[in-house]
Structure formats: C-alpha cells, structure tokens
Design a protein around this motif. Structure first.
Motif, mmCIF file in Angstrom:
data_model
loop_
_atom_site.group_PDB
_atom_site.id
_atom_site.type_symbol
_atom_site.label_atom_id
_atom_site.label_comp_id
_atom_site.label_asym_id
_atom_site.label_seq_id
_atom_site.Cartn_x
_atom_site.Cartn_y
_atom_site.Cartn_z
ATOM 1 N N ASP A 20 0.799 -1.219 0.000
ATOM 2 C CA ASP A 20 0.000 0.000 0.000
ATOM 3 C C ASP A 20 0.837 1.277 0.000
ATOM 4 O OD1 ASP A 20 -2.356 -1.556 0.232
ATOM 5 O OD2 ASP A 20 -2.137 -1.615 2.411
ATOM 6 N N VAL A 21 1.977 1.263 0.661
ATOM 7 C CA VAL A 21 2.742 2.501 0.868
ATOM 8 C C VAL A 21 4.238 2.283 0.679
ATOM 9 C CG1 VAL A 21 1.043 3.455 2.487
ATOM 10 C CG2 VAL A 21 2.942 2.133 3.361
ATOM 11 N N LYS A 22 4.950 3.366 0.335
ATOM 12 C CA LYS A 22 6.415 3.393 0.325
ATOM 13 C C LYS A 22 6.823 4.144 1.575
ATOM 14 C CE LYS A 22 6.691 3.865 -4.658
ATOM 15 N NZ LYS A 22 7.032 4.795 -5.723
ATOM 16 N N PHE A 23 7.613 3.526 2.414
ATOM 17 C CA PHE A 23 7.900 4.122 3.710
ATOM 18 C C PHE A 23 9.119 5.022 3.678
ATOM 19 C CE2 PHE A 23 10.029 4.100 7.823
ATOM 20 C CZ PHE A 23 9.040 4.664 8.598
ATOM 21 N N GLY A 24 8.954 6.249 4.169
ATOM 22 C CA GLY A 24 10.050 7.177 4.391
ATOM 23 C C GLY A 24 9.975 7.703 5.805
ATOM 24 N N GLN A 25 8.783 8.131 6.186
ATOM 25 C CA GLN A 25 8.537 8.558 7.559
ATOM 26 C C GLN A 25 7.043 8.493 7.841
ATOM 27 O OE1 GLN A 25 10.077 12.649 7.456
ATOM 28 N NE2 GLN A 25 8.038 13.400 7.885
ATOM 29 N N ILE A 26 6.720 8.425 9.119
ATOM 30 C CA ILE A 26 5.331 8.464 9.568
ATOM 31 C C ILE A 26 5.186 9.690 10.456
ATOM 32 C CG2 ILE A 26 3.535 7.328 10.926
ATOM 33 C CD1 ILE A 26 4.774 4.656 10.173
ATOM 34 N N SER A 27 4.120 10.456 10.222
ATOM 35 C CA SER A 27 3.899 11.685 10.974
ATOM 36 C C SER A 27 2.480 11.711 11.520
ATOM 37 C CB SER A 27 4.094 12.907 10.073
ATOM 38 O OG SER A 27 5.363 12.899 9.488
ATOM 39 N N LEU A 28 2.301 12.505 12.561
ATOM 40 C CA LEU A 28 0.986 12.784 13.130
ATOM 41 C C LEU A 28 0.665 14.234 12.825
ATOM 42 C CD1 LEU A 28 -1.456 12.151 15.005
ATOM 43 C CD2 LEU A 28 -0.021 12.933 16.904
ATOM 44 N N LEU A 29 -0.505 14.491 12.276
ATOM 45 C CA LEU A 29 -0.964 15.845 11.991
ATOM 46 C C LEU A 29 -2.250 16.086 12.758
ATOM 47 C CD1 LEU A 29 -0.880 18.507 10.345
ATOM 48 C CD2 LEU A 29 -2.160 17.299 8.563
ATOM 49 N N ILE A 30 -2.303 17.172 13.504
ATOM 50 C CA ILE A 30 -3.514 17.569 14.219
ATOM 51 C C ILE A 30 -3.942 18.923 13.675
ATOM 52 C CG2 ILE A 30 -4.521 18.167 16.452
ATOM 53 C CD1 ILE A 30 -2.513 16.203 17.712
ATOM 54 N N ILE A 31 -5.180 18.982 13.203
ATOM 55 C CA ILE A 31 -5.726 20.221 12.651
ATOM 56 C C ILE A 31 -6.815 20.702 13.597
ATOM 57 C CG2 ILE A 31 -6.807 21.328 10.657
ATOM 58 C CD1 ILE A 31 -5.842 18.900 8.991
ATOM 59 N N ASN A 32 -6.660 21.886 14.113
ATOM 60 C CA ASN A 32 -7.640 22.442 15.034
ATOM 61 C C ASN A 32 -8.960 22.722 14.330
ATOM 62 O OD1 ASN A 32 -5.939 22.328 17.256
ATOM 63 N ND2 ASN A 32 -5.106 24.358 16.880
ATOM 64 N N SER A 33 -10.013 22.835 15.118
ATOM 65 C CA SER A 33 -11.357 23.065 14.608
ATOM 66 C C SER A 33 -11.396 24.281 13.686
ATOM 67 C CB SER A 33 -12.296 23.275 15.803
ATOM 68 O OG SER A 33 -13.596 23.545 15.359
ATOM 69 N N ILE A 103 -2.839 10.396 10.543
ATOM 70 C CA ILE A 103 -1.534 9.771 10.369
ATOM 71 C C ILE A 103 -1.147 10.008 8.916
ATOM 72 C CG2 ILE A 103 -0.266 7.597 10.257
ATOM 73 C CD1 ILE A 103 -2.119 6.554 12.449
ATOM 74 N N ILE A 104 0.107 10.408 8.710
ATOM 75 C CA ILE A 104 0.615 10.617 7.351
ATOM 76 C C ILE A 104 1.835 9.727 7.157
ATOM 77 C CG2 ILE A 104 1.447 12.274 5.649
ATOM 78 C CD1 ILE A 104 0.369 14.488 7.498
ATOM 79 N N VAL A 105 1.822 8.942 6.091
ATOM 80 C CA VAL A 105 3.001 8.183 5.687
ATOM 81 C C VAL A 105 3.552 8.891 4.460
ATOM 82 C CG1 VAL A 105 3.896 5.971 4.879
ATOM 83 C CG2 VAL A 105 2.047 6.027 6.568
ATOM 84 N N VAL A 106 4.854 9.200 4.499
ATOM 85 C CA VAL A 106 5.512 9.910 3.407
ATOM 86 C C VAL A 106 6.562 8.977 2.807
ATOM 87 C CG1 VAL A 106 6.722 12.022 2.749
ATOM 88 C CG2 VAL A 106 5.168 12.051 4.704
ATOM 89 N N SER A 107 6.707 9.029 1.489
ATOM 90 C CA SER A 107 7.590 8.098 0.800
ATOM 91 C C SER A 107 9.076 8.373 1.015
ATOM 92 C CB SER A 107 7.291 8.087 -0.705
ATOM 93 O OG SER A 107 7.511 9.369 -1.251
ATOM 94 N N GLU A 108 9.415 9.536 1.538
ATOM 95 C CA GLU A 108 10.817 9.813 1.863
ATOM 96 C C GLU A 108 10.890 10.683 3.114
ATOM 97 O OE1 GLU A 108 12.421 13.541 -0.639
ATOM 98 O OE2 GLU A 108 11.823 11.878 -1.927
ATOM 99 N N GLU A 109 12.015 10.584 3.796
ATOM 100 C CA GLU A 109 12.242 11.403 4.977
ATOM 101 C C GLU A 109 12.301 12.870 4.609
ATOM 102 O OE1 GLU A 109 15.331 10.614 8.101
ATOM 103 O OE2 GLU A 109 15.637 8.864 6.821
ATOM 104 N N PHE A 110 11.884 13.723 5.553
ATOM 105 C CA PHE A 110 12.004 15.160 5.335
ATOM 106 C C PHE A 110 13.475 15.549 5.386
ATOM 107 C CE2 PHE A 110 12.285 19.552 6.832
ATOM 108 C CZ PHE A 110 11.571 20.169 5.823
#
Length: 121
Positions: A20-33, A103-110
């Motif tokens: 399903d995904v190419k792994f580079g990094q996993i991030s958490l994003l929180i968006i306020n109301s 949750i965000i999976v990105v294909s490469e590290e930042f």
C-alpha cells in the motif's frame, strides 16, 4: 479498507501493508477546529493520509492540468488516501469543536536542505 476486529477488550484494524505505501517517515498531523493545513505540493514525494479522529476534507488540485478532487476523511472509515506528486493538497477540519487527527506516511524522509515542498500560488 482492512477489516475491523472488535471484541470486549477493544478494536484492532490494519491500516496499511507494504503493497500500500512506500515508507520514508510516519507523521501525526492535528488540525484544530475550523482550520486548514497544507496548500502545497511535492515533485517526487507520495503521501498517504488516514484520519484517526474527527472529520476533514482533502482538497486536491493537479498543478499541471488544474484537475480537482475532493475527498472526505473520517474516523469511521479509516483508510489511507494516496496523494501523488504534483497534486496540491489542503486539509480542512470539518468538526465544529474538536481537532482532527491524521496519520501521514511519506515516501521519503524530510530533508531540510531539499524539502520538496512547494507552496500553491
């Protein structure tokens, strides 16, 4: 979407597998109301977004063709949505009173010296 396994102790659900995904990094994003995040695109990175709490709208615009798509991400339908390179993406929290967590999976590290993040005009 992968099956939900639930019993009296709680819930378990697979969100993604290697196909399903190419792994580079996993991030958490929180968006306020009533807030939005994003408004950028990448030239090589692929990103996969999964809403784990709340509800948001993912607005996509292809920077070459100006094609547009809208996807609703919701905690009740936990699956990853893939964003390809050259698609500008903006996430807007649709909840009135609570944050939206993704949750965000990105294909490469930042890489700060080569971020591959271009603002949408």
């Amino acid at each position: 979407m992968y099956p939900i396994h639930e019993n009296e102790t709680g819930l378990f659900q697979e969100l993604a597998r290697p196909k399903d995904v190419k792994f580079g990094q996993i991030s958490l994003l929180i968006i306020n109301s009533a807030c939005s995040r994003g408004g950028h695109y990448h030239t090589r990175k692929e990103e996969w977004f999964c809403c784990i709490h709340g509800r948001c709208r993912l607005d996509l615009i292809n920077v070459d063709s100006n094609a547009r798509e809208e996807v609703i991400l919701d905690e009740s339908k936990r699956e990853f949505v893939k964003v390809e390179p050259f698609w500008s993406h903006t996430l807007t929290n649709l909840s009135d009173a609570r944050p939206c967590d993704l949750i965000i999976v990105v294909s490469e590290e930042f890489n700060e010296s080569d971020p591959d993040t271009l603002k949408t005009e």
